[in-house]
Write a protein that holds these residues in place. Structure first.
Motif, PDB file in Angstrom:
ATOM      1  N   TYR A 187       5.025  -1.922  -5.414  1.00  0.00           N
ATOM      2  CA  TYR A 187       3.807  -1.023  -5.361  1.00  0.00           C
ATOM      3  C   TYR A 187       3.274  -0.620  -6.591  1.00  0.00           C
ATOM      4  N   ALA A 216       5.521   4.914   2.047  1.00  0.00           N
ATOM      5  CA  ALA A 216       5.868   5.669   2.953  1.00  0.00           C
ATOM      6  C   ALA A 216       6.580   5.577   4.074  1.00  0.00           C
ATOM      7  N   ARG A 217       6.427   4.390   4.844  1.00  0.00           N
ATOM      8  CA  ARG A 217       7.116   3.972   5.719  1.00  0.00           C
ATOM      9  C   ARG A 217       8.674   3.599   5.404  1.00  0.00           C
ATOM     10  N   SER A 270       5.901  11.465   4.466  1.00  0.00           N
ATOM     11  CA  SER A 270       4.196  10.973   4.933  1.00  0.00           C
ATOM     12  C   SER A 270       3.574  10.488   3.724  1.00  0.00           C
ATOM     13  N   THR A 271       2.366   9.747   3.717  1.00  0.00           N
ATOM     14  CA  THR A 271       1.515   9.386   2.600  1.00  0.00           C
ATOM     15  C   THR A 271       1.268  10.460   1.733  1.00  0.00           C
ATOM     16  N   SER A 272       1.090  11.601   1.977  1.00  0.00           N
ATOM     17  CA  SER A 272       0.594  12.565   1.285  1.00  0.00           C
ATOM     18  C   SER A 272       1.822  13.041   0.537  1.00  0.00           C
ATOM     19  N   VAL A 308       4.104  10.856  -0.637  1.00  0.00           N
ATOM     20  CA  VAL A 308       4.217   9.839  -1.622  1.00  0.00           C
ATOM     21  C   VAL A 308       3.130  10.220  -2.758  1.00  0.00           C
ATOM     22  N   SER A 309       1.833  10.178  -2.237  1.00  0.00           N
ATOM     23  CA  SER A 309       0.857  10.647  -3.133  1.00  0.00           C
ATOM     24  C   SER A 309       1.362  11.730  -4.167  1.00  0.00           C
ATOM     25  N   THR A 328       1.016  -1.198   0.035  1.00  0.00           N
ATOM     26  CA  THR A 328       0.029   0.061   0.011  1.00  0.00           C
ATOM     27  C   THR A 328       0.959   1.244  -0.184  1.00  0.00           C
ATOM     28  N   ILE A 329       0.341   2.395  -0.155  1.00  0.00           N
ATOM     29  CA  ILE A 329       0.940   3.833  -0.220  1.00  0.00           C
ATOM     30  C   ILE A 329       1.717   3.894   1.288  1.00  0.00           C
ATOM     31  N   ARG A 330       0.717   3.287   2.385  1.00  0.00           N
ATOM     32  CA  ARG A 330       1.488   3.112   3.688  1.00  0.00           C
ATOM     33  C   ARG A 330       3.142   2.606   3.725  1.00  0.00           C
ATOM     34  N   ASP A 331       2.788   1.452   2.946  1.00  0.00           N
ATOM     35  CA  ASP A 331       4.058   0.862   2.957  1.00  0.00           C
ATOM     36  C   ASP A 331       5.318   1.592   2.386  1.00  0.00           C
TER      37      ASP A 331
END
Length: 339
Positions: free
Chosen positions: A46, A9-10, A15-17, A19-20, A4-7
Motif C-alpha cells: 500500500y 484495514a481488512r 477500521s479505516t480510521s 489505519v489512517s 487501498t486503505i480499506r484493503d
C-alpha cells in the motif's frame, strides 16, 4: 489494481480510521495494533495517497528549497543541514537549482506553489523580486545568502557578513604589502555581489586607494562560475602591469582561478598571492593551502530550517535576520611584497 486503505484495514482487522491514524499519528496507536497495521501495509504494498491527504489537511508537510547552484559544495552542505532538521520534524524537501536563470527560477516557484509546499527557502536570482514579495504574503519564506531589499517582503533572511569578510581579507593583503590587488567579482545585481564589492572598496579606500569603477584590477562578470573565474584570472594575469594578489569573491570562481594558474605554471604564492571568499571542498588536497574567509553553510542551513518551521507554526511573525560572521583563515597562499 493498487491497494487501498480499506484493503489494509481488512487485512489488519481494524477500521479505516485506525489505519489512517496509524499512518499519520503512529504514537496515538497501541504498539500491537500499529505493528499489525504496518505488516498489512507491507503485504498489500500500500502506498498512501499523499495528494488526497494534502487536500484534506491543507498541508503537504513539504518545504521547497530553491538555490542557485546545487553543485556548489557551499549549498550542498546547506541543503544537507536543512533536510536533516526538516526530516526530524516530519517534513520532506523538494530541491531545485536555478542555475542563475531568472525564468527557470520563476518556473520552479510556480511549480512549488502548485505542489502546495508549506514554505519556501530561497536563494534568489534577484530578478523576480516582485513575484517573491507577492508569494511571501501568502506563504512562509526564508531567504538564504541573498537578501531582498523590498519593503513589502515578509519573511526571514539568513546569511553571512559579506562586507566584513571581504574587508578582513583585503586588509590582510594590504598588511602584507599588496597594493595592486586584483578583484574577481560577479552578480552585483544580488546582495552578495554588491556587499562583497563594497567590503573591498571600503578597505582599499581606508588604505588611500580608490577602487571605484575606473580601478584597473577589477574584473566583473555575469555569474559565479568556474569558466568566469578562469577568464577573469586570464584577463588580470596577462595585463602588462599585472596585480600582485588576486581576491576572488566566490569559491566556484576560485576553482577557475586555480585552474588557470595551474595550467600556466604560475606558482602560488611565489608568483601571485590568492585568497577566496568561501572555502572549497577538499581544498586540503590542493597544491596550495588557500587563504579564505571560512563561512558557515551548515549552520546557515540549520537556522533557515528552524526559521521556516517556526514561520509555518506562526505565520504572523515579524521579519527576522540572522547574520553569521566569516572567519579569516590565512593559509599559505599569500606572501609579502613591496606592492
Amino acid at each position: 489494481m493498487a491497494a487501498t486503505i480499506r484493503d489494509v484495514a481488512r487485512l489488519a482487522g481494524v477500521s479505516t480510521s485506525t489505519v489512517s491514524r496509524a499512518l499519520n499519528a503512529p504514537s496515538c496507536v497501541k504498539h500491537q495494533t500499529l505493528s499489525r497495521i504496518m505488516k498489512a501495509v507491507q503485504e498489500c504494498h500500500y502506498v498512501p495517497n499523499t495528494f488526497a491527504r494534502n487536500l484534506k489537511t491543507n498541508s503537504s508537510k513539504t518545504i521547497g528549497l530553491l538555490i542557485s547552484d546545487i553543485s556548489n559544495s557551499h549549498f550542498t552542505s546547506m541543503a544537507k543541514a536543512i533536510e536533516t532538521i526538516l526530516r526530524e520534524n516530519g517534513f520532506s524537501m523538494i530541491v531545485c537549482s536555478t542555475d542563475e536563470n531568472p525564468q527557470q527560477e520563476l518556473d520552479y516557484l510556480h511549480h512549488m506553489l502548485s505542489s502546495q509546499v508549506d514554505g519556501l527557502i530561497l536563494n534568489t536570482t534577484n530578478f523576480n523580486n516582485d513575484q517573491i514579495v507577492e508569494f511571501s504574503s501568502r506563504l512562509p519564506v526564508v531567504l538564504i545568502e541573498r537578501n531582498i531589499e523590498e519593503p513589502g517582503f515578509r519573511g526571514d533572511y539568513i546569511g553571512s557578513n559579506n562586507q566584513e569578510g571581504m574587508k578582513e581579507m583585503t586588509q590582510y593583503l594590504l598588511r602584507n604589502g599588496h597594493r595592486k590587488i586584483g578583484l574577481i567579482n560577479c552578480e552585483t545585481q544580488v546582495s552578495t555581489g554588491r556587499e562583497r564589492l563594497q567590503g573591498f572598496v571600503n578597505a582599499m579606500r581606508a588604505a588611500g586607494i580608490s577602487a571605484g569603477t575606473d580601478y584597473p584590477y577589477l574584473f566583473d562578470c555575469a555569474s559565479f562560475s568556474v569558466e568566469n573565474g578562469y577568464t577573469g584570472c586570464a584577463h588580470l594575469m596577462t595585463m602588462e602591469d599585472r596585480p600582485t594578489a588576486l581576491l576572488v569573491t566566490n569559491n566556484t570562481l576560485t576553482i577557475g582561478v586555480l585552474k588557470y594558474l595551474r595550467s600556466h605554471q604560475v606558482s602560488v604564492p611565489k608568483d601571485i598571492s590568492v585568497m577566496s571568499y568561501g572555502n572549497i571542498e577538499n581544498s586540503d588536497l590542493f597544491f596550495v593551502d588557500l587563504g579564505h574567509a571560512a563561512l558557515s553553510p551548515y549552520q546557515i542551513g540549520e537556522k533557515a530550517a528552524g526559521c521556516i518551521l517556526s514561520r509555518i507554526e506562526k505565520p504572523n511573525l515579524r521579519n527576522r535576520e540572522v547574520i553569521f560572521e566569516p572567519v579569516l583563515m590565512t593559509g599559505q597562499s599569500v606572501c609579502s611584497t613591496k606592492g
